[in-house]
Design an enzyme around this catalytic site. Structure first.
Site, PDB file in Angstrom:
ATOM      1  N   TYR A  68     -10.065  -1.484  -0.723  1.00  0.00           N
ATOM      2  CA  TYR A  68      -8.683  -1.192  -1.324  1.00  0.00           C
ATOM      3  C   TYR A  68      -8.994   0.195  -1.852  1.00  0.00           C
ATOM      4  CZ  TYR A  68      -4.943  -0.717  -4.768  1.00  0.00           C
ATOM      5  OH  TYR A  68      -3.098  -0.602  -5.345  1.00  0.00           O
ATOM      6  N   SER A 113      -3.289 -11.001 -12.447  1.00  0.00           N
ATOM      7  CA  SER A 113      -3.700  -9.892 -13.090  1.00  0.00           C
ATOM      8  C   SER A 113      -2.856  -9.359 -13.964  1.00  0.00           C
ATOM      9  CB  SER A 113      -4.596  -8.792 -12.714  1.00  0.00           C
ATOM     10  OG  SER A 113      -3.982  -8.418 -11.854  1.00  0.00           O
ATOM     11  N   HIS A 143       0.716  -0.674  -0.017  1.00  0.00           N
ATOM     12  CA  HIS A 143       0.311   0.180   0.245  1.00  0.00           C
ATOM     13  C   HIS A 143       0.463   0.974  -0.309  1.00  0.00           C
ATOM     14  CE1 HIS A 143      -4.249  -2.193   0.541  1.00  0.00           C
ATOM     15  NE2 HIS A 143      -3.631  -3.444   0.973  1.00  0.00           N
ATOM     16  N   ASP A 152       2.512   1.473  -2.970  1.00  0.00           N
ATOM     17  CA  ASP A 152       2.978   2.225  -4.281  1.00  0.00           C
ATOM     18  C   ASP A 152       1.746   3.390  -4.912  1.00  0.00           C
ATOM     19  OD1 ASP A 152       0.761   0.899  -4.544  1.00  0.00           O
ATOM     20  OD2 ASP A 152       1.203  -0.551  -6.404  1.00  0.00           O
ATOM     21  N   LEU A 194      -0.870 -12.662  -5.809  1.00  0.00           N
ATOM     22  CA  LEU A 194       0.620 -12.661  -6.654  1.00  0.00           C
ATOM     23  C   LEU A 194       0.267 -12.457  -7.717  1.00  0.00           C
ATOM     24  CD1 LEU A 194       1.449 -16.663  -5.358  1.00  0.00           C
ATOM     25  CD2 LEU A 194       1.640 -14.410  -4.008  1.00  0.00           C
ATOM     26  N   SER A 195      -0.504 -11.548  -8.139  1.00  0.00           N
ATOM     27  CA  SER A 195      -1.062 -10.446  -9.095  1.00  0.00           C
ATOM     28  C   SER A 195      -0.818 -11.496 -10.997  1.00  0.00           C
ATOM     29  CB  SER A 195      -0.194  -9.471  -9.939  1.00  0.00           C
ATOM     30  OG  SER A 195       0.250  -8.713  -9.841  1.00  0.00           O
ATOM     31  N   ASP A 223       2.435  -4.504  -9.508  1.00  0.00           N
ATOM     32  CA  ASP A 223       2.524  -5.482 -10.493  1.00  0.00           C
ATOM     33  C   ASP A 223       2.512  -5.451 -11.320  1.00  0.00           C
ATOM     34  OD1 ASP A 223       1.600  -5.639  -7.957  1.00  0.00           O
ATOM     35  OD2 ASP A 223      -0.575  -6.108  -8.655  1.00  0.00           O
ATOM     36  N   GLY A 275      -6.460 -14.566  -7.850  1.00  0.00           N
ATOM     37  CA  GLY A 275      -6.473 -13.815  -7.230  1.00  0.00           C
ATOM     38  C   GLY A 275      -6.182 -14.083  -5.897  1.00  0.00           C
ATOM     39  N   ALA A 276      -4.694 -14.674  -5.855  1.00  0.00           N
ATOM     40  CA  ALA A 276      -4.163 -14.980  -4.254  1.00  0.00           C
ATOM     41  C   ALA A 276      -3.562 -13.612  -3.895  1.00  0.00           C
ATOM     42  CB  ALA A 276      -3.440 -16.272  -4.783  1.00  0.00           C
TER      43      ALA A 276
HETATM   44  P1  ADP Z   1      -4.355 -11.376  -8.709  1.00  0.00           P
HETATM   45  O1  ADP Z   1      -3.995 -10.525  -8.989  1.00  0.00           O
HETATM   46  O2  ADP Z   1      -4.151 -11.447  -6.729  1.00  0.00           O
HETATM   47  O3  ADP Z   1      -4.239 -12.603  -9.189  1.00  0.00           O
HETATM   48  P2  ADP Z   1      -7.035 -10.050  -8.985  1.00  0.00           P
HETATM   49  O4  ADP Z   1      -7.843  -9.874  -8.561  1.00  0.00           O
HETATM   50  O5  ADP Z   1      -6.652  -8.914  -9.293  1.00  0.00           O
HETATM   51  O6  ADP Z   1      -6.272 -10.781  -8.022  1.00  0.00           O
HETATM   52  O7  ADP Z   1      -6.701 -10.553 -10.199  1.00  0.00           O
HETATM   53  C1  ADP Z   1      -7.419 -12.127 -10.224  1.00  0.00           C
HETATM   54  C2  ADP Z   1      -8.330 -12.042 -11.461  1.00  0.00           C
HETATM   55  O8  ADP Z   1      -7.590 -11.764 -13.282  1.00  0.00           O
HETATM   56  C3  ADP Z   1      -9.149 -13.224 -11.955  1.00  0.00           C
HETATM   57  O9  ADP Z   1      -9.843 -12.823 -11.372  1.00  0.00           O
HETATM   58  C4  ADP Z   1      -9.784 -13.305 -13.567  1.00  0.00           C
HETATM   59  O10 ADP Z   1     -10.860 -12.046 -13.504  1.00  0.00           O
HETATM   60  C5  ADP Z   1      -8.122 -12.407 -14.768  1.00  0.00           C
HETATM   61  N1  ADP Z   1      -6.996 -13.110 -14.559  1.00  0.00           N
HETATM   62  C6  ADP Z   1      -6.481 -13.310 -14.186  1.00  0.00           C
HETATM   63  N2  ADP Z   1      -5.946 -15.027 -15.062  1.00  0.00           N
HETATM   64  C7  ADP Z   1      -6.368 -15.336 -16.028  1.00  0.00           C
HETATM   65  C8  ADP Z   1      -6.054 -16.402 -16.538  1.00  0.00           C
HETATM   66  N3  ADP Z   1      -4.952 -17.123 -17.112  1.00  0.00           N
HETATM   67  N4  ADP Z   1      -7.398 -16.742 -17.373  1.00  0.00           N
HETATM   68  C9  ADP Z   1      -8.187 -15.924 -17.128  1.00  0.00           C
HETATM   69  N5  ADP Z   1      -8.202 -14.804 -16.342  1.00  0.00           N
HETATM   70  C10 ADP Z   1      -7.633 -14.717 -15.863  1.00  0.00           C
HETATM   71 MG    MG Z   2      -4.515  -8.412  -9.514  1.00  0.00          MG
END
Ligand code: ADP
Ligand code: MG
Length: 389
Positions: A222, A127, A34, A36, A124-125, A171, A121-122
């Site tokens: 957030y 996204s 928190h 960045d 570890l990015s 990230d 969603g853990a």
């Molecule tokens: P984190 O970045 O910590 O894993 P976020 O909520 O920021 O959590 O991002 C997770 C989201 O990114 C997932 O719920 C999905 O919508 C998307 N995502 C990530 N990887 C994939 C994948 N391989 N296929 C489809 N969607 C993905």
């Molecule tokens: Mg993310």
């Protein structure tokens, strides 16, 4: 670990031709959460879990995106369509396509096959990994020069504008710039960074509480934290005109002006200011291999996130306290945005197996949830991947 050749074969059987392959890693933040979006400092490392993207050109201008993880296909025909009507996961690659196109990159249609090793969603990015791998793949496929910092900024913009998460730059920056054996000491204002070697023998052990961040409520929490920080800046800025972000406030200045702030805003500011200081000290502790300092700093960070920033949860606190009871552990704290997700632990290699066994059993016994524990090395950032047909 995904085998690029198998990925290429899977791609070919779905889309009919051979792809190019790119990958981008997830990341773990050793300290500096928190900070960045407060123009502060962070110390993340890319981890050896990648989102892989196989890609080839299409004859038309459509983008067909298949997520192997979700077994779902998205068709992007009109990238301007509103984000409200499309599957949430597809907003990440869709946002990247749109940001690239509006930055004047010429892209025609493509088939895109996504397969990720980063747990979703853990914290570890996953996204940033899907965004950055998609961006590298599209730029590489259409012959554009790949500039990592530009890609990181574009992907952050995509997540801000199209997904609606007001994430900072950490990230995407880490996914682009990761370096094997190193964490990155990043100044989120200037975007200058320095590699910090992780001492040999220490492994990054990540414990997933298996508590999924409640997406809608944690997103809004957030955003509330960000607003509280902005309020702190506004109020402190009235008496300290040079303050542009919490990065510019010292602890002494905060204490002196405490009466200007509500209790909650004061605590949020205190976390950010003390955390920024810890990031610098952690970088020095890693460089001098001062393991006891690492341990103290990571503990202090966890306490600050728990008590001042109030983004921990019972499962994260339990995971940290279980780790503290193990031998060979030189630091344990929640990592990422909080409200679930993972802890990061610095563990001496010889103690990793014992750590995994004990922490996993004790966490399962107390919560009824079986944690996932990932033993990682700091890894390289996004790149094209060669494979033999
Ligand atoms: P984190 O970045 O910590 O894993 P976020 O909520 O920021 O959590 O991002 C997770 C989201 O990114 C997932 O719920 C999905 O919508 C998307 N995502 C990530 N990887 C994939 C994948 N391989 N296929 C489809 N969607 C993905
Ligand atoms: Mg993310």
């Amino acid at each position: 670990m995904i085998d690029p050749k198998i990925l290429a074969i899977q791609f070919k059987s779905r889309f009919g031709d051979w792809p190019q392959i790119y990958r981008a890693p997830g990341r773990v933040n050793l300290i500096g959460d928190h900070t960045d979006y407060n123009d502060g400092f962070v110390l993340p490392a890319a981890i050896g879990f990648y989102c892989w993207v196989a890609i080839s050109k299409r004859a038309d201008s459509d983008f067909v995106i298949f997520s192997e993880n979700l077994q779902d296909t998205a068709l992007v025909r009109d990238v301007q369509e509103s984000s409200g009507v499309v599957a949430k996961w597809s907003r990440y690659p869709r946002g990247v396509i749109r940001e690239l196109q509006s930055s004047e990159y010429d892209l025609r249609g493509a088939n895109i096959y996504v397969s990720s090793e980063v747990p979703m969603g853990a914290g570890l990015s996953s996204s940033a990994a899907i965004e950055v791998s998609t961006a590298y793949a599209l730029l590489g496929l259409f012959g554009h020069k790949i500039e990592p910092l530009r890609v990181a900024l574009l992907c952050q913009k995509a997540e801000n504008h199209f997904v609606g998460a007001r994430c900072g730059i950490m990230d995407q920056f880490t996914s682009c710039h990761g370096q094997t054996h190193n964490a990155l000491f990043l100044d989120c204002r200037s975007l200058e960074y320095r590699k910090i070697r992780i001492p040999d023998g220490l492994r990054l052990v990540i414990c997933n509480t298996m508590v999924q961040r409640q997406l809608s409520s944690s997103d809004s929490q957030y955003n509330t934290r960000r607003e509280e920080c902005e309020e702190g800046v506004r109020r402190l800025g009235k008496v300290l005109p040079s303050v542009r972000a919490l990065r510019d406030v010292t602890l002494a200045q905060l204490e002196k002006n405490r009466e200007l702030l509500s209790d909650a805003v004061y605590k949020r500011c205190r976390h950010v200011i003390t955390e920024n200081d810890r990031v610098g000290r952690m970088a020095s502790a890693l460089e001098t291999n001062d393991k006891l300092a690492m341990k103290d700093l990571m503990h202090a960070s966890h306490v600050s996130l728990r008590d001042d920033y109030e983004v921990s949860c019972a499962e994260l606190d339990l995971m940290v306290s279980l780790a503290a009871q193990q031998d060979g552990v030189y630091g344990s704290r929640m990592t990422g945005a909080g409200f679930g997700g993972c802890t990061v632990n610095m563990v001496l290699g010889d103690f990793v197996a014992e750590f995994q066994g004990h922490v996993s059993a004790a966490y399962l016994a107390e919560t009824g949830r079986r944690p996932e524990i990932y033993v990682c090395e700091a890894a390289d950032g996004a790149a094209a991947v060669e494979f033999k047909k």
